[in-house]
Design a protein around this motif. Sequence first.
Motif, mmCIF file in Angstrom:
data_model
loop_
_atom_site.group_PDB
_atom_site.id
_atom_site.type_symbol
_atom_site.label_atom_id
_atom_site.label_comp_id
_atom_site.label_asym_id
_atom_site.label_seq_id
_atom_site.Cartn_x
_atom_site.Cartn_y
_atom_site.Cartn_z
ATOM 1 N N MET A 14 0.836 -1.197 0.000
ATOM 2 C CA MET A 14 0.000 0.000 0.000
ATOM 3 C C MET A 14 0.878 1.258 0.000
ATOM 4 O O MET A 14 0.611 2.205 -0.747
ATOM 5 N N ALA A 15 1.935 1.265 0.784
ATOM 6 C CA ALA A 15 2.848 2.403 0.827
ATOM 7 C C ALA A 15 3.577 2.560 -0.499
ATOM 8 O O ALA A 15 3.746 3.681 -1.002
ATOM 9 N N ARG A 16 4.013 1.460 -1.102
ATOM 10 C CA ARG A 16 4.682 1.513 -2.405
ATOM 11 C C ARG A 16 3.758 2.112 -3.451
ATOM 12 O O ARG A 16 4.152 2.958 -4.252
ATOM 13 N N HIS A 17 2.512 1.712 -3.424
ATOM 14 C CA HIS A 17 1.527 2.231 -4.372
ATOM 15 C C HIS A 17 1.318 3.739 -4.162
ATOM 16 O O HIS A 17 1.191 4.498 -5.129
ATOM 17 N N ARG A 24 3.860 9.725 -9.970
ATOM 18 C CA ARG A 24 3.242 9.738 -11.302
ATOM 19 C C ARG A 24 2.427 11.010 -11.528
ATOM 20 O O ARG A 24 2.323 11.489 -12.654
ATOM 21 N N CYS A 25 1.855 11.552 -10.465
ATOM 22 C CA CYS A 25 1.075 12.789 -10.580
ATOM 23 C C CYS A 25 1.962 14.017 -10.778
ATOM 24 O O CYS A 25 1.489 15.058 -11.228
ATOM 25 N N LEU A 26 3.238 13.917 -10.452
ATOM 26 C CA LEU A 26 4.136 15.064 -10.484
ATOM 27 C C LEU A 26 4.973 15.174 -11.756
ATOM 28 O O LEU A 26 5.594 16.210 -11.987
ATOM 29 N N VAL A 27 5.013 14.135 -12.570
ATOM 30 C CA VAL A 27 5.941 14.113 -13.706
ATOM 31 C C VAL A 27 5.215 14.194 -15.044
ATOM 32 O O VAL A 27 4.004 14.003 -15.123
ATOM 33 N N ASP A 28 5.983 14.465 -16.099
ATOM 34 C CA ASP A 28 5.431 14.529 -17.450
ATOM 35 C C ASP A 28 5.248 13.150 -18.082
ATOM 36 O O ASP A 28 4.428 12.993 -18.980
ATOM 37 N N ALA A 29 6.032 12.170 -17.636
ATOM 38 C CA ALA A 29 5.959 10.812 -18.193
ATOM 39 C C ALA A 29 5.579 9.824 -17.082
ATOM 40 O O ALA A 29 6.411 9.050 -16.602
ATOM 41 N N PRO A 30 4.311 9.823 -16.660
ATOM 42 C CA PRO A 30 3.908 8.978 -15.529
ATOM 43 C C PRO A 30 4.079 7.479 -15.765
ATOM 44 O O PRO A 30 4.334 6.730 -14.817
ATOM 45 N N ASP A 31 3.983 7.043 -17.015
ATOM 46 C CA ASP A 31 4.118 5.607 -17.293
ATOM 47 C C ASP A 31 5.544 5.105 -17.095
ATOM 48 O O ASP A 31 5.771 3.903 -17.033
ATOM 49 N N GLU A 32 6.502 6.013 -17.008
ATOM 50 C CA GLU A 32 7.903 5.623 -16.829
ATOM 51 C C GLU A 32 8.335 5.604 -15.361
ATOM 52 O O GLU A 32 9.490 5.328 -15.067
ATOM 53 N N VAL A 33 7.416 5.887 -14.454
ATOM 54 C CA VAL A 33 7.733 5.845 -13.025
ATOM 55 C C VAL A 33 7.590 4.416 -12.517
ATOM 56 O O VAL A 33 6.555 3.774 -12.705
ATOM 57 N N VAL A 34 8.654 3.917 -11.894
ATOM 58 C CA VAL A 34 8.650 2.574 -11.301
ATOM 59 C C VAL A 34 9.203 2.693 -9.891
ATOM 60 O O VAL A 34 10.240 3.319 -9.668
ATOM 61 N N VAL A 35 8.503 2.100 -8.935
ATOM 62 C CA VAL A 35 8.936 2.139 -7.536
ATOM 63 C C VAL A 35 9.172 0.718 -7.051
ATOM 64 O O VAL A 35 8.307 -0.143 -7.189
ATOM 65 N N ARG A 36 10.359 0.482 -6.490
ATOM 66 C CA ARG A 36 10.705 -0.820 -5.912
ATOM 67 C C ARG A 36 10.901 -0.648 -4.415
ATOM 68 O O ARG A 36 11.442 0.370 -3.976
ATOM 69 N N ALA A 37 10.485 -1.641 -3.654
ATOM 70 C CA ALA A 37 10.627 -1.605 -2.200
ATOM 71 C C ALA A 37 11.632 -2.657 -1.756
ATOM 72 O O ALA A 37 11.532 -3.824 -2.135
ATOM 73 N N SER A 38 12.606 -2.230 -0.949
ATOM 74 C CA SER A 38 13.545 -3.153 -0.304
ATOM 75 C C SER A 38 13.166 -3.190 1.164
ATOM 76 O O SER A 38 13.260 -2.174 1.863
ATOM 77 N N VAL A 39 12.731 -4.357 1.623
ATOM 78 C CA VAL A 39 12.193 -4.480 2.967
ATOM 79 C C VAL A 39 13.231 -5.087 3.893
ATOM 80 O O VAL A 39 13.728 -6.182 3.652
ATOM 81 N N GLY A 40 13.562 -4.348 4.959
ATOM 82 C CA GLY A 40 14.440 -4.842 6.007
ATOM 83 C C GLY A 40 13.612 -5.208 7.218
ATOM 84 O O GLY A 40 12.381 -5.313 7.141
ATOM 85 N N THR A 41 14.256 -5.380 8.344
ATOM 86 C CA THR A 41 13.547 -5.740 9.568
ATOM 87 C C THR A 41 12.567 -4.652 9.990
ATOM 88 O O THR A 41 11.401 -4.925 10.246
ATOM 89 N N ASN A 42 13.041 -3.404 10.062
ATOM 90 C CA ASN A 42 12.191 -2.297 10.502
ATOM 91 C C ASN A 42 12.148 -1.137 9.513
ATOM 92 O O ASN A 42 11.521 -0.125 9.786
ATOM 93 N N LYS A 74 4.791 7.938 7.575
ATOM 94 C CA LYS A 74 5.057 7.600 8.981
ATOM 95 C C LYS A 74 3.889 6.908 9.677
ATOM 96 O O LYS A 74 4.074 5.848 10.284
ATOM 97 N N PRO A 75 2.671 7.456 9.626
ATOM 98 C CA PRO A 75 1.579 6.769 10.331
ATOM 99 C C PRO A 75 1.202 5.427 9.719
ATOM 100 O O PRO A 75 0.723 4.540 10.422
ATOM 101 N N ILE A 76 1.439 5.259 8.420
ATOM 102 C CA ILE A 76 1.131 3.977 7.772
ATOM 103 C C ILE A 76 2.031 2.881 8.335
ATOM 104 O O ILE A 76 1.581 1.781 8.620
ATOM 105 N N GLY A 77 3.301 3.191 8.500
ATOM 106 C CA GLY A 77 4.237 2.193 9.022
ATOM 107 C C GLY A 77 4.223 2.062 10.526
ATOM 108 O O GLY A 77 4.641 1.041 11.071
ATOM 109 N N GLY A 78 3.730 3.088 11.217
ATOM 110 C CA GLY A 78 3.771 3.099 12.680
ATOM 111 C C GLY A 78 3.121 1.910 13.339
ATOM 112 O O GLY A 78 3.636 1.374 14.319
#
Length: 90
Positions: A14-17, A24-42, A74-78
């Motif tokens: 949900m946070a990644r999305h 994507r809302c801030l850029v001229d080429a929204p289809d080229e935005v890709v977000v990857r999440a690296s998850v650690g312990t905390n 912050k509140p999403i992960g809290g």
Amino acid sequence: MLTGEMSKEEVVEMARHLVETTFRCLVDAPDEVVVRASVGTNTVIFSVSMRSDDKGRALGKGGSYKRLLEELLKPIGGNHGLRYVVDRID
């Protein structure tokens, strides 16, 4: 569903999305935005890829949009003891 009722994996997705949709809302080429999440312990580190000419617009003056987005996360992960970092923007 409240975030307290979600699994860690669901909260991270949900946070990644949220990060991806925001950039994507801030850029001229929204289809080229890709977000990857690296998850650690905390900590969850988001790496964002986009067109090079969109980077300045996406970050905001002095990284203001990036910092604001981290504050919103912050509140999403809290509830799950997670800290989110928007680290790399390529």
